[in-house]
Motif scaffolding. Structure first.
Motif, PDB file in Angstrom:
ATOM      1  N   ALA A 171       0.821  -1.203   0.000  1.00  0.00           N
ATOM      2  CA  ALA A 171       0.000   0.000   0.000  1.00  0.00           C
ATOM      3  C   ALA A 171       0.861   1.261   0.000  1.00  0.00           C
ATOM      4  O   ALA A 171       0.579   2.223  -0.726  1.00  0.00           O
ATOM      5  N   ASP A 172       1.929   1.264   0.800  1.00  0.00           N
ATOM      6  CA  ASP A 172       2.806   2.436   0.846  1.00  0.00           C
ATOM      7  C   ASP A 172       3.580   2.604  -0.453  1.00  0.00           C
ATOM      8  O   ASP A 172       3.845   3.734  -0.886  1.00  0.00           O
ATOM      9  N   MET A 173       3.959   1.499  -1.078  1.00  0.00           N
ATOM     10  CA  MET A 173       4.656   1.584  -2.358  1.00  0.00           C
ATOM     11  C   MET A 173       3.742   2.187  -3.419  1.00  0.00           C
ATOM     12  O   MET A 173       4.172   3.017  -4.227  1.00  0.00           O
ATOM     13  N   GLU A 174       2.485   1.774  -3.410  1.00  0.00           N
ATOM     14  CA  GLU A 174       1.520   2.329  -4.354  1.00  0.00           C
ATOM     15  C   GLU A 174       1.336   3.821  -4.125  1.00  0.00           C
ATOM     16  O   GLU A 174       1.315   4.619  -5.066  1.00  0.00           O
ATOM     17  N   ARG A 175       1.218   4.193  -2.859  1.00  0.00           N
ATOM     18  CA  ARG A 175       1.048   5.611  -2.519  1.00  0.00           C
ATOM     19  C   ARG A 175       2.299   6.406  -2.923  1.00  0.00           C
ATOM     20  O   ARG A 175       2.198   7.529  -3.428  1.00  0.00           O
ATOM     21  N   TRP A 176       3.455   5.834  -2.670  1.00  0.00           N
ATOM     22  CA  TRP A 176       4.713   6.493  -3.031  1.00  0.00           C
ATOM     23  C   TRP A 176       4.820   6.684  -4.543  1.00  0.00           C
ATOM     24  O   TRP A 176       5.255   7.734  -5.012  1.00  0.00           O
ATOM     25  N   GLN A 177       4.419   5.683  -5.309  1.00  0.00           N
ATOM     26  CA  GLN A 177       4.465   5.793  -6.769  1.00  0.00           C
ATOM     27  C   GLN A 177       3.541   6.899  -7.259  1.00  0.00           C
ATOM     28  O   GLN A 177       3.895   7.665  -8.165  1.00  0.00           O
ATOM     29  N   ASN A 178       2.361   7.001  -6.662  1.00  0.00           N
ATOM     30  CA  ASN A 178       1.433   8.064  -7.058  1.00  0.00           C
ATOM     31  C   ASN A 178       2.014   9.436  -6.747  1.00  0.00           C
ATOM     32  O   ASN A 178       1.953  10.358  -7.571  1.00  0.00           O
ATOM     33  N   ASN A 179       2.586   9.583  -5.552  1.00  0.00           N
ATOM     34  CA  ASN A 179       3.216  10.856  -5.189  1.00  0.00           C
ATOM     35  C   ASN A 179       4.382  11.173  -6.113  1.00  0.00           C
ATOM     36  O   ASN A 179       4.574  12.329  -6.518  1.00  0.00           O
ATOM     37  N   LYS A 180       5.154  10.161  -6.437  1.00  0.00           N
ATOM     38  CA  LYS A 180       6.324  10.363  -7.296  1.00  0.00           C
ATOM     39  C   LYS A 180       5.903  10.831  -8.690  1.00  0.00           C
ATOM     40  O   LYS A 180       6.505  11.753  -9.250  1.00  0.00           O
ATOM     41  N   ARG A 181       4.882  10.209  -9.229  1.00  0.00           N
ATOM     42  CA  ARG A 181       4.423  10.621 -10.564  1.00  0.00           C
ATOM     43  C   ARG A 181       3.964  12.072 -10.553  1.00  0.00           C
ATOM     44  O   ARG A 181       4.282  12.844 -11.463  1.00  0.00           O
ATOM     45  N   GLN A 182       3.225  12.434  -9.515  1.00  0.00           N
ATOM     46  CA  GLN A 182       2.730  13.805  -9.438  1.00  0.00           C
ATOM     47  C   GLN A 182       3.876  14.790  -9.216  1.00  0.00           C
ATOM     48  O   GLN A 182       3.933  15.840  -9.868  1.00  0.00           O
TER      49      GLN A 182
END
Length: 405
Positions: free
Chosen positions: A356-367
């Motif tokens: 879940a944190d990896m998914e959240r991190w990827q979303n933040n990174k893309r933005q």
């Protein structure tokens, strides 16, 4: 961002997660279904995420008003932390406290201790090279303030970390030192127990999805490190070029005093170079204050994620060691002890939280990188437009002199 010929790291990461039906906790979604296939769909996804955050957010934290404190033993900077919330965990709707860097460091340590299965956002580096950066300069303090503000906002946006009791204390306690003294012995005991969790047991193998995360983080940190080094060289060269421009322009101005008909065009060239110097100075400031800090934050972020992966491996190794111990018992039908089941539950919880944190991190990174790269493109366009305007402004002047002749 826009090319289809080479798959993006996000897309490669998504392919490494094969469980399409996996439901992640805390609102997470499978990484295999998260990455948009085009930049337009990415933009829509990011806008949608922003709208959702705006509707559901009930905790707002800001870092501002840095102040310098000069004491007998030391000199340090404190920052004002303002908190507004409607959560029942807070006794008041608004708080305002002052914290220094070491207080932020304490908070991060307590989060790592109490939430070992989650990715804790990184702090900006504490130390700077002596003689290179003045840590009390206005520029450095402002850069650090932005980084600390982002650190707290990362925690605030997290569905688990934002409810942590230590985070609540950090935001509300008038005297944080009293809380710091509590639990020091406990922290030492916990640290010692972690060292002996696996007893030297070697992990058999990482599951493929976590091995893919580890490989991705290694490559990601390597690429960002290279970009960071090159960007710093570019900024250094731009600063050296700026010094030359500042010496170059006035020469035309002093030369114009010796000329008659050429005086006005030479003054125009001098002014033009001065305008180009100002534009270049703005560009280098933007690169230093906005571009480099994001790169360094994500390099540190990759280190934090690797640390969480290592902790997950320790839990898996402990579980495997306990299973082997049970299998070696000379019983026809050995019963799985309760401690083994608890260890399995810990491992499964670790896996779910990490995904879940990896998914959240990827979303933040893309933005973040979308905004970073678009901002960099805009700043470069503005720089070259200013230089173009400056040079075009003296062309009519030169043409008039030619026609008059």
């Amino acid at each position: 961002v826009g090319g289809d010929s080479t798959p993006s790291p996000d897309l490669l990461m998504a392919r490494s997660f094969g469980d399409k039906d996996l439901i992640l906790p805390n609102g997470g979604t499978p990484a295999g279904t998260s990455s948009p296939a085009s930049s337009s769909s990415l933009l829509n996804r990011l806008q949608l995420d922003d709208d959702i955050d705006g509707e559901t957010r009930d905790l707002f934290v800001t870092v501002d008003d840095p102040k310098k404190h000069v004491c007998t033993m030391e000199t340090y900077i404190t920052y004002r932390i303002t908190t507004k919330s409607t959560r029942v965990e807070f006794d008041l709707p608004e708080y305002s406290v002052r914290r220094r860097y070491q207080d932020f460091d304490w908070l991060r340590s307590k989060l790592e201790e109490s939430q070992p299965t989650h990715l804790i956002p990184p702090l900006p580096e504490k130390f700077v090279v002596k003689g290179v950066v003045d840590r009390f300069s206005e520029e450095f303090v402002e850069t650090r303030r932005k980084a600390l503000d982002k650190f707290l906002k990362r925690i605030t946006d997290h569905p688990v970390l934002s409810f942590n009791e230590h985070f609540n204390v950090f935001l509300t306690a008038k005297d944080l030192n009293a809380y710091k003294k509590q639990g020091m012995a406990l922290l030492t005991r916990v640290g010692e127990s972690v060292k002996h969790v696996t007893g030297g047991y070697k992990l058999r193998s990482r599951p493929l999805e976590f091995a893919a995360i580890g490989d991705y983080l290694d490559t990601f940190a390597l690429k960002l490190g290279t970009i960071d080094r090159i960007a710093q060289r570019i900024i250094k060269e731009e600063i050296e070029y700026l010094v030359e421009l500042r010496e170059y322009g006035p020469v035309y101005s002093t030369w114009s005093a010796l000329e008659g008909e050429l005086a006005e065009p030479l003054e125009g060239v001098s002014a033009c170079i001065g305008n180009c110097s100002t534009a270049l100075e703005e560009l280098t400031d933007d690169m230093t204050e906005d571009f480099l800090p994001v790169l360094r934050e994500y390099i540190l972020y990759s280190d934090s994620m690797k640390s969480v992966l290592k902790k997950r491996d320790q839990v898996q190794a402990e579980y495997e060691a306990k299973l082997e111990a049970v299998a070696l018992r000379k019983e026809d039908r050995p019963k799985v002890p309760a401690d083994v089941e608890k260890c399995q539950d810990r491992m499964e919880c670790f896996n779910a939280d990490l995904k879940a944190d990896m998914e959240r991190w990827q979303n933040n990174k893309r933005q973040d990188f979308r905004q970073l790269l678009m901002g960099m493109a805009d700043k470069n366009i503005q720089y070259y437009e200013k230089c173009l305007t400056a040079w075009e402004s003296i062309i009519p002047l030169l043409q008039e002199k030619q026609e008059a002749k």
